[in-house]
Design a protein around this motif. Structure first.
Motif, PDB file in Angstrom:
ATOM      1  N   ASN A   2     -28.555  15.146 -16.205  1.00 27.39           N
ATOM      2  CA  ASN A   2     -27.720  14.910 -17.461  1.00 27.39           C
ATOM      3  C   ASN A   2     -26.724  16.314 -17.872  1.00 27.39           C
ATOM      4  O   ASN A   2     -27.309  17.387 -17.594  1.00 27.39           O
ATOM      5  CB  ASN A   2     -28.425  14.516 -18.613  1.00 27.39           C
ATOM      6  CG  ASN A   2     -29.040  13.109 -18.312  1.00 27.39           C
ATOM      7  OD1 ASN A   2     -28.433  12.200 -17.931  1.00 27.39           O
ATOM      8  ND2 ASN A   2     -30.292  13.083 -18.821  1.00 27.39           N
ATOM      9  N   HIS A  14     -21.873  14.079 -15.023  1.00 25.10           N
ATOM     10  CA  HIS A  14     -22.794  14.892 -15.616  1.00 25.10           C
ATOM     11  C   HIS A  14     -22.957  16.294 -14.930  1.00 25.10           C
ATOM     12  O   HIS A  14     -23.158  17.331 -15.493  1.00 25.10           O
ATOM     13  CB  HIS A  14     -23.786  14.061 -15.826  1.00 25.10           C
ATOM     14  CG  HIS A  14     -24.117  13.162 -17.199  1.00 25.10           C
ATOM     15  ND1 HIS A  14     -24.511  13.540 -18.230  1.00 25.10           N
ATOM     16  CD2 HIS A  14     -23.466  11.894 -17.002  1.00 25.10           C
ATOM     17  CE1 HIS A  14     -24.423  12.594 -19.144  1.00 25.10           C
ATOM     18  NE2 HIS A  14     -23.810  11.567 -18.298  1.00 25.10           N
ATOM     19  N   TYR A  19     -27.859   7.040 -19.779  1.00 24.08           N
ATOM     20  CA  TYR A  19     -28.058   8.211 -20.799  1.00 24.08           C
ATOM     21  C   TYR A  19     -26.906   8.347 -22.016  1.00 24.08           C
ATOM     22  O   TYR A  19     -25.757   8.153 -21.533  1.00 24.08           O
ATOM     23  CB  TYR A  19     -27.947   9.760 -19.991  1.00 24.08           C
ATOM     24  CG  TYR A  19     -27.846  10.928 -20.923  1.00 24.08           C
ATOM     25  CD1 TYR A  19     -28.904  11.531 -21.324  1.00 24.08           C
ATOM     26  CD2 TYR A  19     -26.863  11.630 -21.288  1.00 24.08           C
ATOM     27  CE1 TYR A  19     -28.974  12.615 -22.548  1.00 24.08           C
ATOM     28  CE2 TYR A  19     -26.566  12.690 -22.203  1.00 24.08           C
ATOM     29  CZ  TYR A  19     -27.746  13.139 -22.732  1.00 24.08           C
ATOM     30  OH  TYR A  19     -27.740  14.108 -23.642  1.00 24.08           O
ATOM     31  N   GLY A  20     -27.345   8.496 -23.192  1.00 25.35           N
ATOM     32  CA  GLY A  20     -26.417   8.605 -24.200  1.00 25.35           C
ATOM     33  C   GLY A  20     -25.556   7.387 -24.529  1.00 25.35           C
ATOM     34  O   GLY A  20     -24.603   7.496 -25.331  1.00 25.35           O
TER      35      GLY A  20
END
Length: 311
Positions: free
Chosen positions: A110, A139, A290-291
């Motif tokens: 990430n 990323h 992610y996120g």
């Protein structure tokens, strides 16, 4: 007998109706609560499975450019997740597919990862199975911009060949393949997404990359890089391998994946093998996320096996 003489009074019809309505409301609430509980449990199980239950999906790509079959394992979008200590389960299942090469198509860490250990440890394990090629995702690029300029060197030292606006020619079973890696768009931002307006560096790379008669495989983290404008008809790439969109993140029955990056909602190129003009484009739903606004739902992490066979 007169019921009034014994002090008994028959219930009125309205009382029966009221009691029935009360029972129906009570039963309705119970049914609603049971259904809500089932929904919550089902959602929790689906989310858990979407991050932890590895599956293997197999696809076939036929071409006249090979005489013998080849097996590719494609992994993408790990996002620092681990399947077993040190991703031993992921490596073990990849090994079971007996690949000729392994393609890692970006976002294995990430942008704010504290280090690159999850990615590099996995590469070390996969390197023992087959040659490994690594393409950068958004990323990795942001991670390097945040001060980790050594990432590409560490990927190479771990045992993978990192390809960003680069390609290599490799020989497998007596036949040559050209493997490339490119994160940039294969078109220009001129309002029409025309390939002719592409960034000069990316355009120079693609012109050199496509100048061969052997099978050309491009690792491009975003499918968006080749699906817009006329890129798929201008550039002579046989097979593009992508990830990035996590299969839509949330996968609805019948409707499919919901979110698609540059493609917007309910994207067309989200998961599986597609043909667009002269190009085949494969999109993996990847291994994690992610996120995102919502977690992965109904969207199990996948190891992709692409069997390349002679047409």
């Amino acid at each position: 007998m007169n019921p009034d003489i014994c002090g008994y009074q028959a219930p009125k019809k309205a009382d029966y109706i009221m009691d029935g309505m009360k029972n129906m409301r009570r039963n309705g609430r119970k049914i609603f609560l049971v259904l809500a509980l089932i929904l919550v449990i089902g959602l929790a199980v689906s989310i858990y499975a979407s991050y932890n239950c590895l599956t293997v999906r197999e696809y076939t790509y036929s071409t006249e450019k090979v005489s013998q079959g080849l097996t590719l394992v494609v992994l993408s979008d790990l996002h620092g997740h681990e399947f077993g200590k040190g991703n031993e389960e992921l490596a073990r299942k990849a090994a079971q597919q007996e690949p000729d090469i392994i393609l890692l198509d970006g976002d294995f860490l990430n942008e704010d990862s504290k280090d690159d250990s999850v990615a590099t440890e996995l590469i070390c394990a996969l390197h023992e199975i087959a040659p490994v090629y690594y393409a950068l995702g958004n990323h990795e690029i942001t991670y390097m911009r945040n001060g980790h300029l050594e990432l590409v060197q560490k990927i190479d030292e771990a045992g993978a060949t990192c390809l960003e606006l680069k390609y290599v020619d490799i020989e497998i079973k007596g036949q040559t393949l050209r493997i490339g890696g490119m994160y940039d768009y294969a078109f220009g931002l001129d309002g029409e997404d025309s390939a002719e307006a592409i960034d000069a560096e990316a355009g120079s790379f693609l012109k050199e990359y496509q100048d061969t008669d052997c099978l050309k495989i491009m690792m491009s983290h975003r499918p968006d890089s080749f699906i817009f404008g006329n890129a798929s008809s201008v550039w002579k790439v046989d097979l593009v391998v992508s990830g990035h969109d996590h299969g839509g993140q949330v996968v609805l029955p019948v409707l499919g994946g919901v979110f698609g990056g540059d493609q917007g909602y309910f994207p067309e190129y989200i998961h599986g093998m597609y043909q667009k003009d002269q190009m085949h484009i494969f999109v993996s739903s990847g291994l994690g996320s992610y996120g995102e606004i919502l977690p992965r739902i109904n969207n199990v992490p996948e190891i992709v096996v692409i069997h390349i066979q002679s047409k």
